[in-house]
Write an enzyme that holds these catalytic residues in place. Sequence first.
Site, mmCIF file in Angstrom:
data_model
loop_
_atom_site.group_PDB
_atom_site.id
_atom_site.type_symbol
_atom_site.label_atom_id
_atom_site.label_comp_id
_atom_site.label_asym_id
_atom_site.label_seq_id
_atom_site.Cartn_x
_atom_site.Cartn_y
_atom_site.Cartn_z
ATOM 1 N N CYS A 127 11.115 21.726 11.751
ATOM 2 C CA CYS A 127 11.844 20.968 12.764
ATOM 3 C C CYS A 127 13.354 21.082 12.524
ATOM 4 C CB CYS A 127 11.372 19.520 12.667
ATOM 5 S SG CYS A 127 12.293 18.344 13.636
ATOM 6 N N CYS B 78 16.352 13.259 9.603
ATOM 7 C CA CYS B 78 15.700 12.013 10.008
ATOM 8 C C CYS B 78 14.771 11.559 8.885
ATOM 9 C CB CYS B 78 14.947 12.183 11.326
ATOM 10 S SG CYS B 78 13.214 12.610 11.180
ATOM 11 N N CYS C 287 9.646 13.289 8.097
ATOM 12 C CA CYS C 287 8.811 14.210 7.312
ATOM 13 C C CYS C 287 9.501 14.649 6.016
ATOM 14 C CB CYS C 287 8.492 15.448 8.137
ATOM 15 S SG CYS C 287 7.755 15.078 9.740
ATOM 16 N N CYS D 154 11.290 17.170 17.412
ATOM 17 C CA CYS D 154 10.317 16.594 16.477
ATOM 18 C C CYS D 154 8.963 17.297 16.594
ATOM 19 C CB CYS D 154 10.154 15.102 16.757
ATOM 20 S SG CYS D 154 8.911 14.295 15.725
ATOM 21 N N GLN E 12 -5.222 4.225 15.581
ATOM 22 C CA GLN E 12 -4.750 5.273 14.682
ATOM 23 C C GLN E 12 -3.768 6.194 15.411
ATOM 24 O OE1 GLN E 12 -5.171 5.582 11.525
ATOM 25 N NE2 GLN E 12 -6.958 4.339 11.043
ATOM 26 N N TYR F 161 -10.858 -6.896 8.467
ATOM 27 C CA TYR F 161 -9.610 -6.301 8.940
ATOM 28 C C TYR F 161 -9.968 -5.286 10.032
ATOM 29 C CZ TYR F 161 -8.435 -8.166 4.334
ATOM 30 O OH TYR F 161 -8.322 -8.983 3.237
ATOM 31 N N GLU G 169 -10.446 -10.200 12.215
ATOM 32 C CA GLU G 169 -9.089 -9.662 12.380
ATOM 33 C C GLU G 169 -8.142 -10.817 12.675
ATOM 34 O OE1 GLU G 169 -5.672 -7.936 12.789
ATOM 35 O OE2 GLU G 169 -7.404 -6.730 12.170
ATOM 36 N N CYS H 10 -5.056 3.002 3.952
ATOM 37 C CA CYS H 10 -3.940 3.802 4.451
ATOM 38 C C CYS H 10 -2.805 3.867 3.431
ATOM 39 C CB CYS H 10 -3.427 3.246 5.782
ATOM 40 S SG CYS H 10 -2.873 1.540 5.712
#
Length: 467
Positions: A72, A78, A81, A160, A302, A331, A352, A424
């Site tokens: 990119c 930025c 990544c 991007c 997601q 969750y 949740e 995650c």
Amino acid sequence: MKKGEIFEGVVEKLDFPNKGILHIDGEKAVVKNVLPGQKIRAMAGKRRGGKTEGRLLKVLEPSPWETAEDVCAHFGICGGCTYQSLPYEKQLEFKASMVLELLKEDCPPEAFEGIKGSPLPSGYRNKMEYSFGDEVKDGPLTLGLHKRGSFHDIVTVEDCRIADGDFRKILAAVLELCHREELPFYKKMKHTGYLRHLLVRKAWKTGEILAALVTSGQVCGAFREEDQAEAEKREEAFLRQFSEVLQSLPLEGKLAGILHMRNDGQADVVKSEETKVLFGRDHFYEELLGLRFKITPFSFFQTNSAGAEVLYSTAREYVGDVEGRLVYDLYSGTGTIAQILAPVCGKVIGVEIVEEAVEAARENAAMNGLSNCEFLAGDVLKVLDAIQEKPDFIVLDPPRDGIHPKALPKIIAYGVERILYISCKPTSLARDLKVLTAGGYRVERACCVDMFPGTGNVETVALLTRR
């Protein structure tokens, strides 16, 4: 090393997710946003836990593994990544090794099954929250992402590579319109200005797109009118133009809705105090593994739909035979996992804390014809005490910070034979595994699923069985 001292060295390895480890004159240093094998220059900062925290100043020599050519234009500028200059297979290799290193005390090497890549290594993000601002103080208007390490500076990321291609078209068109209208962006410290954020979401399977412009209510200053009524008329004309510009774009997907959101809160977060539909509707639909989901602007879903199918297929495989069993989905978010398991189990109870997500889960379950799903709103820590039915299997999919320490003993006390943990943030998983293994569980199977190519983040799935 003293604070402020400049040092140079070669990055030896990475600790999750992007902490480069070096040794300078026998002393350990940690520098973020680097890659193994890079020769770097950094400035020494605080010393903590026997190591010096350094701030990257310059990459002097690239890593021998940095062979990716199509990077990119904003790479390294930025804050998105870090891994993009690495070939995708090497990214996967690094992530798998870092997670295994994190979990090694509680996950036997033979239980770790490596990493599964994303079907889309680029252009995979189905949601982007862009900010209005300037890249340098008092510079021209920008729209994009924060510059790495900066609270104020915004980089226009029209190139991007992790965002869907339609997002780049929308970003460029909106920025051009706002430039033409000479509208001021919202300044976070002064709390003045008009343009705040641009939210764009897109479904992978259906191609439906939802776009929302978030502004403050400071219309008089924005449109240079002293009269509020006249300023509101000019804002209405601008918003009509905004909608027409988006509808005229040659997008690969199709616009499901265009929204205007008002946010006069001082926090720099994307939210809405008032939402107006300019075109279409305030939601769109996505499909995963044969199920259909209604997604609103702030629904949790997601961010990599293609990767989500890999993640949830892996979860379903790890769960195994739960026919006739009661499953807790703790969750549960908008109930994606619960609905994927519902056809193969007796009943699923999802818990949740976000009420909007619970309502979406109930609506989606009804839309998918699933009558054996029950969704409860509330904090897992408190709701567990109120549920009368005891589980046969537990799924844990907590937020990034992991499971509340007081909730873990309650989960362990159910004594179920198997627990599935979807994480995650591997560092949170590593912390929670210590409690779960001390409570009588062991990791039977574990693997990573790369939901975030080009970045240091990764999902981890672990199946725990009772000893």
